[in-house]
Design a protein around this motif. Structure first.
Motif, mmCIF file in Angstrom:
data_model
loop_
_atom_site.group_PDB
_atom_site.id
_atom_site.type_symbol
_atom_site.label_atom_id
_atom_site.label_comp_id
_atom_site.label_asym_id
_atom_site.label_seq_id
_atom_site.Cartn_x
_atom_site.Cartn_y
_atom_site.Cartn_z
ATOM 1 N N GLN A 141 3.414 5.445 -6.069
ATOM 2 C CA GLN A 141 3.191 5.440 -7.512
ATOM 3 C C GLN A 141 2.173 6.497 -7.934
ATOM 4 O OE1 GLN A 141 2.132 1.287 -7.754
ATOM 5 N NE2 GLN A 141 4.124 0.695 -8.590
ATOM 6 N N GLN A 142 1.261 6.836 -7.042
ATOM 7 C CA GLN A 142 0.218 7.812 -7.357
ATOM 8 C C GLN A 142 0.589 9.232 -6.938
ATOM 9 O OE1 GLN A 142 -3.159 6.263 -5.212
ATOM 10 N NE2 GLN A 142 -3.412 4.486 -6.547
ATOM 11 N N GLU B 103 1.905 1.689 -3.533
ATOM 12 C CA GLU B 103 0.776 2.205 -4.310
ATOM 13 C C GLU B 103 0.647 3.718 -4.131
ATOM 14 O OE1 GLU B 103 -4.097 1.923 -4.199
ATOM 15 O OE2 GLU B 103 -2.938 0.183 -3.526
ATOM 16 N N LYS C 243 0.833 -1.210 0.000
ATOM 17 C CA LYS C 243 0.000 0.000 0.000
ATOM 18 C C LYS C 243 0.866 1.258 0.000
ATOM 19 C CE LYS C 243 -3.910 0.102 0.020
ATOM 20 N NZ LYS C 243 -4.860 0.080 -1.112
#
Length: 368
Positions: A229-230, A226, A223
């Motif tokens: 990456q965003q 994630e 997480k």
């Protein structure tokens, strides 16, 4: 000449009130209750406290506020918060206010920000120690207990603020641009405040926004990857992993019992810098996975701030955990007694228990 309302009169709430009054803002604090000493101090500095947190308290201020500063005690669905939003009154945190006032002294501090379900305080304290051992003036603040506005108003100024941010603070946070940021881990917590896991994750993920040099994520926690990456970061900002295992390129981790850096050196494809050994980590306390992870994350943040390995090693040798964090209390008849009352959720408790081969767990508190 602005007018404001401060929601909550705890340590950070009073620090906010004091700062606003100093700036010439007409400000009043409100809340269901507050410490009598802080209520008295509010009057001493020329403000006041209204003992109410209902939406109607806005009509008791005697003015329409230009903005509100919200403490983490007020969840997004609190009726007073919803009333402020309904009236289009800007919501700030003390973190937002501190960022806007960061040039209050001649020495403008760079910011390093840290969040995660567990390990935030230790990682912040480790990072600040590493910076300090390199001759830099650094302080921990934010959710760690030292109000950030007190740090901002220190007349000497700091080279670095190492800011612990809770999910509550991040939920309300506006735009800041730290030098480096870290998202340590994610596990279920505070769902009563956020409503669901996705909202909790979204708040935590805001830690990376606007970062300049390095966003640090946990290789063992998908997480956090994630979120990385965003992330909307400054162009040229790098993603750096920390790991409990042999680090890949652009990561900090462990080769057997040696902490190494493969992120902040030119030939990172083929080489690694030795930072410290686990024997040196054991001087801090029992070497659990949580401690190893916190040290690796702090090392990544310090290296992003150009702290050399020798300063990091010296900082580790003199570092001691804050009270209640896997802290040995006494040994009686061959049994070691450990105080880990800061482990207030299942994720933290599991990490601490795993540091011992044989353990009896004495547990109490809220059933999370």
């Amino acid at each position: 000449n602005l007018k404001a309302v401060v929601l909550g009169l705890g340590k950070s709430g009073f620090s906010t009130l004091d700062t606003l009054v100093e700036l010439g803002v007409e400000a009043v604090a409100v809340g269901a209750s507050a410490d009598e000493r802080l209520i008295d101090l509010a009057e001493v500095i020329g403000s006041r406290f209204i003992a109410s947190d209902s939406p109607e308290v806005l009509d008791e201020l005697g003015y329409a506020p230009d903005f509100a500063v919200v403490s983490p005690g007020f969840a997004p669905n609190h009726p007073l918060v919803m009333k402020l939003q309904e009236r289009n009154i800007e919501l700030l945190t003390d973190i937002d206010l501190a960022y806007r006032l960061r040039d209050k002294t001649e020495k403008v501090a760079s910011w390093i920000v840290v969040t995660g379900t567990n390990g935030k305080t230790t990682t912040c304290e480790l990072t600040a120690a590493m910076l300090s051992f390199d001759g830099l003036r650094a302080v921990t603040c934010g959710n760690i207990g030292n109000p950030i506005l007190d740090a901002i108003r220190d007349p000497e100024g700091y080279d670095f603020l190492v800011v612990e941010l809770s999910s509550f603070q991040l939920h309300y946070l506006g735009e800041i641009s730290p030098l480096a940021s870290a998202f340590l881990n994610l596990a279920e917590d505070h769902l009563d405040w956020h409503g669901d896991m996705q909202s909790y994750f979204a708040a935590k993920s805001k830690i990376y926004q606007g970062t300049q040099i390095a966003i640090v994520f946990n290789e063992q926690d998908p997480k956090t990857l994630e979120a990385a990456q965003q992330a909307d970061v400054v162009e040229g900002c790098r993603a750096i992993a920390f790991s409990l295992f042999t680090p890949q390129k652009s990561a900090v981790g462990y080769v057997e019992d040696i902490l190494v850096d493969r992120a902040f050196l030119e030939n990172r494809a083929e080489q690694a810098l030795e930072v410290a050994t686990e024997a040196e980590l054991s001087q801090i306390g029992p070497v659990s996975d949580q401690l190893r992870a916190n040290v690796a994350a702090a090392t990544a943040l310090a290296r992003a701030a150009s702290v050399p390995p020798q300063s990091i090693r010296r900082a580790l040798s003199g570092f001691r955990l804050s009270p209640h964090r896997n802290h040995p209390v006494a040994e009686v008849l061959g049994v070691l007694y450990v105080n880990d009352s800061k482990a207030t959720n299942a994720h933290a408790a599991d990490s601490s228990l795993s540091a011992y081969d044989s353990v009896v767990w004495i547990v109490g508190g809220l059933f999370k």
